[in-house]
Design a protein around this motif. Structure first.
Motif, PDB file in Angstrom:
ATOM      1  N   SER A 114     -47.934  72.559-102.161  1.00 12.05           N
ATOM      2  CA  SER A 114     -47.564  72.026-103.534  1.00 12.05           C
ATOM      3  C   SER A 114     -48.063  70.842-103.603  1.00 12.05           C
ATOM      4  O   SER A 114     -48.219  69.782-102.492  1.00 12.05           O
ATOM      5  CB  SER A 114     -46.034  72.090-103.526  1.00 12.05           C
ATOM      6  N   GLU A 115     -48.574  70.416-104.836  1.00 11.08           N
ATOM      7  CA  GLU A 115     -48.923  69.130-105.100  1.00 11.08           C
ATOM      8  C   GLU A 115     -48.235  67.843-104.797  1.00 11.08           C
ATOM      9  O   GLU A 115     -46.985  67.668-105.260  1.00 11.08           O
ATOM     10  CB  GLU A 115     -49.614  68.876-106.420  1.00 11.08           C
ATOM     11  N   GLN A 116     -48.700  66.883-103.901  1.00  4.34           N
ATOM     12  CA  GLN A 116     -47.864  65.825-103.812  1.00  4.34           C
ATOM     13  C   GLN A 116     -47.387  64.986-104.933  1.00  4.34           C
ATOM     14  O   GLN A 116     -46.204  64.488-105.058  1.00  4.34           O
ATOM     15  CB  GLN A 116     -48.404  64.981-102.763  1.00  4.34           C
ATOM     16  N   CYS A 117     -48.038  65.166-106.171  1.00  3.01           N
ATOM     17  CA  CYS A 117     -47.819  64.207-107.194  1.00  3.01           C
ATOM     18  C   CYS A 117     -46.858  64.954-108.242  1.00  3.01           C
ATOM     19  O   CYS A 117     -46.310  64.489-109.031  1.00  3.01           O
ATOM     20  CB  CYS A 117     -49.089  63.914-108.039  1.00  3.01           C
ATOM     21  N   SER A 118     -46.438  65.968-107.838  1.00  7.49           N
ATOM     22  CA  SER A 118     -45.058  66.918-108.524  1.00  7.49           C
ATOM     23  C   SER A 118     -43.923  66.562-108.014  1.00  7.49           C
ATOM     24  O   SER A 118     -43.742  65.707-107.153  1.00  7.49           O
ATOM     25  CB  SER A 118     -45.412  68.325-108.217  1.00  7.49           C
ATOM     26  N   PRO A 119     -43.018  66.330-109.159  1.00  7.95           N
ATOM     27  CA  PRO A 119     -41.561  65.842-108.951  1.00  7.95           C
ATOM     28  C   PRO A 119     -41.118  66.325-107.621  1.00  7.95           C
ATOM     29  O   PRO A 119     -41.219  67.600-107.226  1.00  7.95           O
ATOM     30  CB  PRO A 119     -40.818  66.053-110.204  1.00  7.95           C
ATOM     31  N   LEU A 120     -40.131  65.671-107.058  1.00  7.00           N
ATOM     32  CA  LEU A 120     -39.397  66.110-105.953  1.00  7.00           C
ATOM     33  C   LEU A 120     -38.378  67.131-106.587  1.00  7.00           C
ATOM     34  O   LEU A 120     -38.007  67.102-107.583  1.00  7.00           O
ATOM     35  CB  LEU A 120     -38.584  64.916-105.332  1.00  7.00           C
ATOM     36  N   GLU A 121     -38.011  68.114-105.676  1.00  7.92           N
ATOM     37  CA  GLU A 121     -36.959  69.273-106.027  1.00  7.92           C
ATOM     38  C   GLU A 121     -36.076  69.376-104.892  1.00  7.92           C
ATOM     39  O   GLU A 121     -36.055  68.655-103.941  1.00  7.92           O
ATOM     40  CB  GLU A 121     -38.017  70.439-106.138  1.00  7.92           C
ATOM     41  N   GLY A 122     -35.142  70.323-105.246  1.00  9.10           N
ATOM     42  CA  GLY A 122     -33.801  70.408-104.459  1.00  9.10           C
ATOM     43  C   GLY A 122     -34.230  70.669-103.013  1.00  9.10           C
ATOM     44  O   GLY A 122     -33.642  70.128-102.169  1.00  9.10           O
ATOM     45  N   ILE A 123     -35.374  71.373-102.664  1.00  7.63           N
ATOM     46  CA  ILE A 123     -35.610  71.715-101.240  1.00  7.63           C
ATOM     47  C   ILE A 123     -36.220  70.328-100.554  1.00  7.63           C
ATOM     48  O   ILE A 123     -36.074  70.356 -99.467  1.00  7.63           O
ATOM     49  CB  ILE A 123     -36.499  72.898-101.287  1.00  7.63           C
ATOM     50  N   ASP A 124     -36.726  69.618-101.138  1.00  8.28           N
ATOM     51  CA  ASP A 124     -37.252  68.265-100.730  1.00  8.28           C
ATOM     52  C   ASP A 124     -36.106  67.461-100.218  1.00  8.28           C
ATOM     53  O   ASP A 124     -36.079  67.022 -99.127  1.00  8.28           O
ATOM     54  CB  ASP A 124     -38.153  67.433-101.661  1.00  8.28           C
TER      55      ASP A 124
END
Length: 298
Positions: A114-124
């Protein structure tokens, strides 16, 4: 009593140092004071080696046979076995950072790209909460190249608690006392756009509840800072730090201040430089001016 996870991290670290798969930590440092805040400016020789290797964050060799570094190389899809700590939940793996800024510096990388610049999600945040709830320390995220990220593959990072490591303790002491969970604040010494949110995150906190709370805090901070998502990811790029009961989110305008790369840890009071001469650049400007120079206007 030491956790099974930390025993594994220590054993993997010892073995990787002995085999040469992990770069040893060699650092000199000075402490600078600015508006009552302490900043450690540390020269880490491994960071220069990281540049020479093409800026890998963890993993194996990055050069093509007989040629330069492969720009599409991804050290997180097939991590170097010597640096792999193991799975962390269903979606992440824990990997020793090949060029660590401190002992036991971990990358918590998505198992799928997944792209690093995408927003953080619950799994992160679940991956971060798993480590923070067991070990304490500081979790952080460099959301895009301008925020100090050196890899496109989605990952967050963790460093253990130590007086010599970055943290939010000192900045947190300057925030309103008694703020409830979910309460937001700004620090009077930071003259750049940023948002602190009170969170339940740290050693002994229930990991599932902590992950949910961190996700809500991150979304709250992004909304307060008008961070938006489009086809290129989260704009502008941002850093996130979480630990000691606080989350800090701040948008970034650029990676460098006078040639010094500043990532999330710089906002936790520890600035890492690649050359001893860069210490003089930070000293001359002052750490807070350097931080403001890579942020966005307040």
């Amino acid at each position: 009593m030491e956790s099974t996870f930390m025993r594994t991290v220590r054993a993997r670290t010892d073995a990787a140092l002995a085999s040469g798969d992990l770069q040893p930590i060699q650092a000199d440092q000075v402490v600078l004071r600015d508006q009552g805040l302490s900043f450690i400016v540390r020269w880490v020789a491994a960071l220069a080696a990281k540049d020479a290797a093409g800026r890998p964050a963890a993993g194996v060799a990055t050069t093509l046979p007989g040629g330069p570094r492969n720009p599409d190389f991804n050290p997180f899809l097939n991590p170097d076995p010597a640096l792999l700590v193991g799975p962390l939940g269903d979606h992440h793996v824990a990997i020793l950072n090949k060029f660590p800024v401190c002992l036991h510096h971990l990358v918590l990388a998505r198992q799928e790209f997944s792209e690093q610049c995408s927003p953080l999600e619950g799994i992160d945040f679940q991956a971060l909460a798993t480590v923070l709830s067991s070990e304490g320390g500081l979790g952080f995220y460099n959301g895009g190249a301008a925020a100090g990220a050196s890899q496109r593959h989605k990952h967050v990072q963790w460093i253990p608690e130590s007086d010599q490591n970055a943290s939010l303790r000192e900045l947190g002491a300057g925030l309103p006392g008694g703020l409830p969970v979910g309460g937001a604040a700004r620090h009077p010494s930071l003259s750049l756009a940023h948002c602190f949110v009170r969170v339940e995150a740290g050693q002994g906190v229930d990991a599932r509840a902590s992950a949910h709370g961190m996700l809500q805090a991150f979304r709250q901070a992004c909304a307060a800072l008008d961070l938006r998502t489009d086809a290129d990811g989260l704009l502008p790029p941002c850093n996130m730090l979480v630990g000691d009961g606080w989350m800090l989110v701040l948008p970034r305008s650029q990676e460098h201040f006078q040639g010094v790369s500043l990532n999330a840890l710089s906002f936790g009071g520890t600035i890492y430089v690649r050359d001893p001469a860069q210490i003089d650049a930070i000293r001359a400007a002052g750490p807070l001016k350097a931080l403001a120079g890579v942020g966005m206007p307040a």
